[in-house]
Design a protein around this motif. Structure first.
Motif, PDB file in Angstrom:
ATOM      1  N   GLU A 172     -11.694   1.105   2.264  1.00 47.38           N
ATOM      2  CA  GLU A 172     -12.243   0.585   1.002  1.00 47.38           C
ATOM      3  C   GLU A 172     -11.295  -0.440   0.376  1.00 47.38           C
ATOM      4  O   GLU A 172     -11.718  -1.531  -0.042  1.00 47.38           O
ATOM      5  N   VAL A 173     -10.008  -0.080   0.323  1.00 48.70           N
ATOM      6  CA  VAL A 173      -9.028  -0.980  -0.292  1.00 48.70           C
ATOM      7  C   VAL A 173      -8.890  -2.256   0.535  1.00 48.70           C
ATOM      8  O   VAL A 173      -8.788  -3.364  -0.013  1.00 48.70           O
ATOM      9  N   ALA A 174      -8.895  -2.111   1.855  1.00 48.48           N
ATOM     10  CA  ALA A 174      -8.769  -3.289   2.722  1.00 48.48           C
ATOM     11  C   ALA A 174      -9.934  -4.250   2.498  1.00 48.48           C
ATOM     12  O   ALA A 174      -9.750  -5.475   2.469  1.00 48.48           O
ATOM     13  N   LEU A 203       0.841  -1.194   0.000  1.00 45.57           N
ATOM     14  CA  LEU A 203       0.000   0.000   0.000  1.00 45.57           C
ATOM     15  C   LEU A 203       0.875   1.242   0.000  1.00 45.57           C
ATOM     16  O   LEU A 203       1.755   1.391   0.847  1.00 45.57           O
ATOM     17  N   GLY A 204       0.644   2.122  -0.948  1.00 41.94           N
ATOM     18  CA  GLY A 204       1.418   3.357  -1.021  1.00 41.94           C
ATOM     19  C   GLY A 204       0.780   4.308  -2.005  1.00 41.94           C
ATOM     20  O   GLY A 204      -0.200   3.979  -2.678  1.00 41.94           O
ATOM     21  N   ARG A 210      -1.620  -1.796  -4.146  1.00 43.09           N
ATOM     22  CA  ARG A 210      -2.704  -0.855  -4.406  1.00 43.09           C
ATOM     23  C   ARG A 210      -2.241   0.556  -4.092  1.00 43.09           C
ATOM     24  O   ARG A 210      -1.466   0.789  -3.155  1.00 43.09           O
ATOM     25  N   LEU A 211      -2.752   1.497  -4.865  1.00 39.75           N
ATOM     26  CA  LEU A 211      -2.473   2.903  -4.611  1.00 39.75           C
ATOM     27  C   LEU A 211      -3.481   3.448  -3.609  1.00 39.75           C
ATOM     28  O   LEU A 211      -4.685   3.210  -3.741  1.00 39.75           O
ATOM     29  N   ILE A 212      -2.985   4.148  -2.604  1.00 36.14           N
ATOM     30  CA  ILE A 212      -3.844   4.821  -1.634  1.00 36.14           C
ATOM     31  C   ILE A 212      -3.296   6.231  -1.439  1.00 36.14           C
ATOM     32  O   ILE A 212      -2.157   6.518  -1.795  1.00 36.14           O
TER      33      ILE A 212
END
Length: 650
Positions: free
Chosen positions: A68-70, A36-37, A52-54
Motif C-alpha cells: 500500500e505504501v509503495a 520505511l520503518g 513512512r511508518l510501516i
C-alpha cells in the motif's frame, strides 16, 4: 525521465543508514528516497526525501501494508536494511513484483543458506576448503582436545552478536546448549600479522578481540556474474567496524573464483558480503551476508559506491561510474562525545556558591506552563528552593519568578538559550476534545521540541502522555499492556512516545520518562467544561440532577492535586531506572460510575437519573495500575474519590 523512487527499509538500522549515506553520493536528482520503518523518529528518516511508518517485518500485515505504501509513494525498488527483512522480502518477491515493486536482495534460497552458518561447506562446496570448520554441540562431545579453542555463535545470527570463546572442554561442558548455536574453528591471524600474539593471548582470557578481519564485498549482476569487488581490513569494537583499510584482493582470488562458481549456481544478484581472516593456511571465511553492510556508506566515500552501481548501473541501465576503492584513504568511525552530570562533591564551587560563574541550582524547562496542570505545577516549581524555572509556550509566560520565558518559535529557531537545562518536562499538547488537525500539529511540534532540547543534552526529559493510549479494556492495564489508541489524541500521544523511545536509543546522555496520566478530575473551570466526571460533580454540587448510563463502567480518574504532585515528584527525583521508562500515574482505586455518583449524592445532597442503555453497547473499562510508580519510585496519590468529591462542595 521520472525519478527512480527507492524505498529504504529498516531505516533506523546501521545498514539502512549506510544505504542512505550512499544515496547522498548519487548524481543529484537521480533518485528519490523514501525511508520505511516502524518508528517515526528513526535517525535516517529525516535524511530521506520522505519517510513512512510501516509495521515491523515480523508483524502481521507487513507485506500488505508495504504494498500500500509503495503504491502511494510510487516506490519501484525496495532495499532491505536487515538480514531478517531481506529474507522476508525475498520470500515475497513474486507477490511484490505483481505490484511493480522490485526487491534488491538475493534469492530466498541463497539467503536461507547464508543464514545457516553450519551449512556453508555443503551449500557452497566449490569453495569448501576456504571455510572454517563448524561443529554442533553433540559433535564436539566426541571430538578430541585439538579442536579447541572455538567460537560459539548463533547458527543464524548476524553482526557478530552473541559470540563467545570456548577455550577448552571445561568451557564446553559448562554450557547449557540450546541447539541454536554452532561452534566454529577460529581463524587465527597469520604469524606475520602484528596483532597475532595479542589475539592469541586474548583467547586464553576467553576474549574474542575481532582483530584483522577482512571484509570482501562482491557485486553480482542479473546473470550471477561477478562485476566488481573490493576488500578491506577492518578493526572492530563490539562487533562494529570502527576503522577500514583498503586491501588488495589479489591474494583472495583463489577463494573468489571458487565462490563465484557457487554463487552462479545459487543465482546470486547484488551485494554479497564475505567476512574472514588471513591465516597461515590462507584465507578463511566465517560469515556470509547477502546484503549491503554497515560500512557500505563508508566504502562509498572511498569511491566504492556499490548502491549506486547496482541501482543505476545494473537495474536502471544508466551511465554510472564503476566502483573503485581508493588506495589512498581509510575509513574511520569515531566514538561519540557524551555529556554527563558531575556529582556535587566534584564541582568546583566559588565563595559565591556558583560554579565557574554559573548557578548550580537545578534548571527545569516546563512546556505548557499556561495550561491547566502546567500552571499549577509552575506554582509548585517556583516555590522550590535551588530551582531555576524556564518556560516555553505558544506565547511567552509573563509570570513573575520565571528565570526565562520563551515561545515555541524561539526554541525551534534556535534563538532560545537552553544551555544548562537539567530537566525538561513536556506537558504542552492539544487537548483531547480538540480535532485531529490540532493533534497532528501537536505531534509535529512535540517532535521538533524534543529534538531541539536534545541539542543541549539535558539529564532528563519527561513527557506527559495519557492513559488513553491503552484504549478500553476489561483488564487492569500495566505499563506492559498492549496499546490500542482509539482517538486521534491517543494516536498522537503514541507517536510522540515512539519518537522518544527512538531518541533514547540514540543517546546515552539523557534519560527519558513517559508518564501515562489518568484522566484528571477536579473543580476547575477547564475540567468542568471538558471532563465528564468533573462536569457531573459540578452540576450535583449546584443542586442539579445529572443523567447517567453505563453505571458499571470504571474509568481511572486522578485528582488534579495528585496529578500535580506526581509531575513535581518525577521532576525533582533523580533518574535511577535506565535511559527509558514508562510509568502509569493513576488513583489508588477506580470505583464504578455508580459508586462515584452514589458517593456524590451522599456528600453533595443531590441526585442523578439513570438513563436506559443497550447492554450490548456498554464500553469496556479503562483502569490503569500505578503499582510501578508506588514500588519503584515511591509516589502515592493522597486523594481518593471521596476527597475529590468534597473539593467540589468546598
Amino acid at each position: 525521465m521520472d525519478k527512480f523512487v527507492i524505498g529504504i527499509c529498516s531505516i533506523g538500522s546501521g545498514v539502512g543508514q549506510s544505504v542512505i549515506d550512499s544515496c547522498k553520493l548519487f548524481k543529484p536528482g537521480a533518485v528519490q528516497t523514501v525511508g520505511l520503518g516502524n518508528t517515526p523518529s528513526a535517525f535516517g528518516a529525516t535524511e530521506c526525501d520522505r519517510s513512512r511508518l510501516i509495521p515491523g517485518y515480523h508483524d502481521d500485515g507487513y507485506i500488505e501494508r508495504l504494498i500500500e505504501v509503495a503504491a502511494e509513494e510510487n516506490i519501484t525498488l525496495l532495499i532491505p536494511g536487515h538480514d531478517d527483512e531481506a529474507y522476508v522480502l525475498a520470500k515475497n518477491r513474486e507477490k511484490l513484483g505483481g505490484h511493480g515493486i522490485g526487491v534488491l536482495a538475493a534469492p530466498e534460497a541463497l539467503i536461507a543458506m547464508c543464514r545457516d552458518k553450519y551449512s556453508y561447506t555443503a551449500a557452497f562446496q566449490e569453495a569448501a576448503p576456504f571455510f572454517v570448520r563448524s561443529y554442533t554441540y553433540q559433535q564436539l562431545l566426541d571430538a578430541g582436545e585439538d579442536v579447541f579453542p572455538l567460537i560459539r555463535k548463533p547458527r543464524s545470527g548476524y553482526a557478530s552478536k552473541s559470540i563467545s570463546v570456548i577455550a577448552d572442554r571445561r568451557d564446553l561442558t559448562a554450557i547449557d546448549d540450546d541447539g541454536n548455536h554452532i561452534y566454529q574453528e577460529i581463524a587465527m591471524p597469520a604469524s606475520d600479522d602484528e596483532l597475532a600474539v595479542e589475539y592469541r593471548s586474548s583467547l586464553l582470557r576467553g576474549e574474542n578481540r575481532q582483530v584483522s578481519e577482512i571484509s570482501l564485498q562482491l557485486i553480482f549482476d542479473q546473470s550471477s556474474t561477478l562485476q566488481v569487488c573490493c576488500a578491506t581490513t577492518n578493526r572492530l569494537a563490539n562487533g562494529v567496524p570502527i576503522e577500514i583499510f583498503p586491501l588488495d584482493p589479489t591474494p583472495l582470488n583463489p577463494f573468489i573464483e571458487a565462490f563465484c562458481r557457487s554463487m552462479r549456481r545459487w543465482g546470486a544478484f547484488g551485494p554479497i558480503n564475505v567476512q574472514g581472516r588471513m591465516t597461515d593456511a590462507g584465507f578463511k571465511v566465517f560469515e556470509i551476508n547477502p546484503r549491503f553492510t554497515g560500512i557500505t556508506g563508508l566504502r562509498a566515500k572511498l569511491g566504492f559506491n556499490e548502491v549506486e552501481y547496482v541501482v543505476m548501473g545494473l537495474l536502471m541501465k544508466q551511465p554510472c561510474l564503476r566502483p573503485h576503492l581508493s588506495s589512498k584513504h581509510a575509513g574511520v568511525r569515531q566514538v561519540a562525545s557524551k555529556k554527563i552530570d558531575l556529582p556535587p562533591s566534584l564541582r568546583p564551587v566559588s565563595d559565591s556558591g556558583r560554579c565557574g560563574g554559573v548557578s548550580v541550582a537545578k534548571r527545569v524547562l516546563l512546556s505548557g506552563s499556561t495550561g491547566l496542570l502546567g500552571g499549577l505545577l509552575l506554582d509548585r516549581l517556583l516555590s522550590e528552593n535551588d530551582l531555576e524555572v524556564y518556560t516555553v509556550d505558544r506565547h511567552r509566560n509573563e509570570r513573575q519568578g520565571i528565570r526565562q520565558a520563551y515561545c515555541f518559535e524561539e526554541l525551534l529557531s534556535g534563538v532560545a538559550d537552553l544551555r544548562g537545562i537539567d530537566v525538561v518536562l513536556h506537558g504542552a499538547f492539544a487537548r483531547p476534545h480538540h480535532g485531529s488537525d490540532d493533534h497532528f500539529a501537536a505531534t509535529q511540534t512535540s517532535m521538533k521540541f524534543l529534538q531541539a532540547c536534545l541539542r543541549v543534552a539535558p539529564a532528563k526529559i519527561i513527557f506527559v502522555s495519557s492513559q488513553s493510549v491503552y484504549g478500553n479494556s476489561k483488564d487492569v492495564l500495566s505499563e506492559a499492556s498492549l496499546l490500542r489508541p482509539e482517538s486521534s489524541y491517543a494516536q498522537a500521544k503514541v507517536l510522540v512516545e515512539d519518537h522518544i523511545k527512538s531518541l533514547s536509543q540514540m543517546t546515552r546522555e539523557t534519560r527519558f520518562t513517559i508518564m501515562r496520566l489518568s484522566s484528571v478530575m477536579g473543580p476547575l473551570d477547564a475540567l468542568v467544561e471538558q471532563e465528564a466526571y468533573s462536569s457531573m460533580m459540578s452540576i450535583l454540587a449546584d443542586g442539579g440532577e445529572v443523567p447517567a448510563r453505563h453505571l458499571s463502567r470504571r474509568i481511572s480518574k486522578i485528582d488534579y492535586r495528585d496529578a500535580v504532585d506526581a509531575l513535581l515528584h518525577f521532576t525533582m527525583r533523580e533518574s535511577q531506572h535506565g535511559f527509558f521508562d514508562i510509568i502509569n500515574i493513576g488513583p489508588g482505586s477506580t470505583p464504578s460510575l455508580e459508586e462515584v455518583l452514589d458517593a456524590a449524592v451522599e456528600r453533595l445532597g443531590a441526585s442523578y437519573r439513570v438513563m436506559a442503555a443497550n447492554a450490548e453497547e456498554v464500553p469496556d473499562d479503562l483502569v490503569i495500575s500505578s503499582a510501578k510508580a508506588h514500588q519503584e519510585y515511591g509516589w502515592y496519590p493522597r486523594h481518593d474519590m471521596q476527597s475529590t468529591i468534597d473539593s467540589f462542595r468546598k
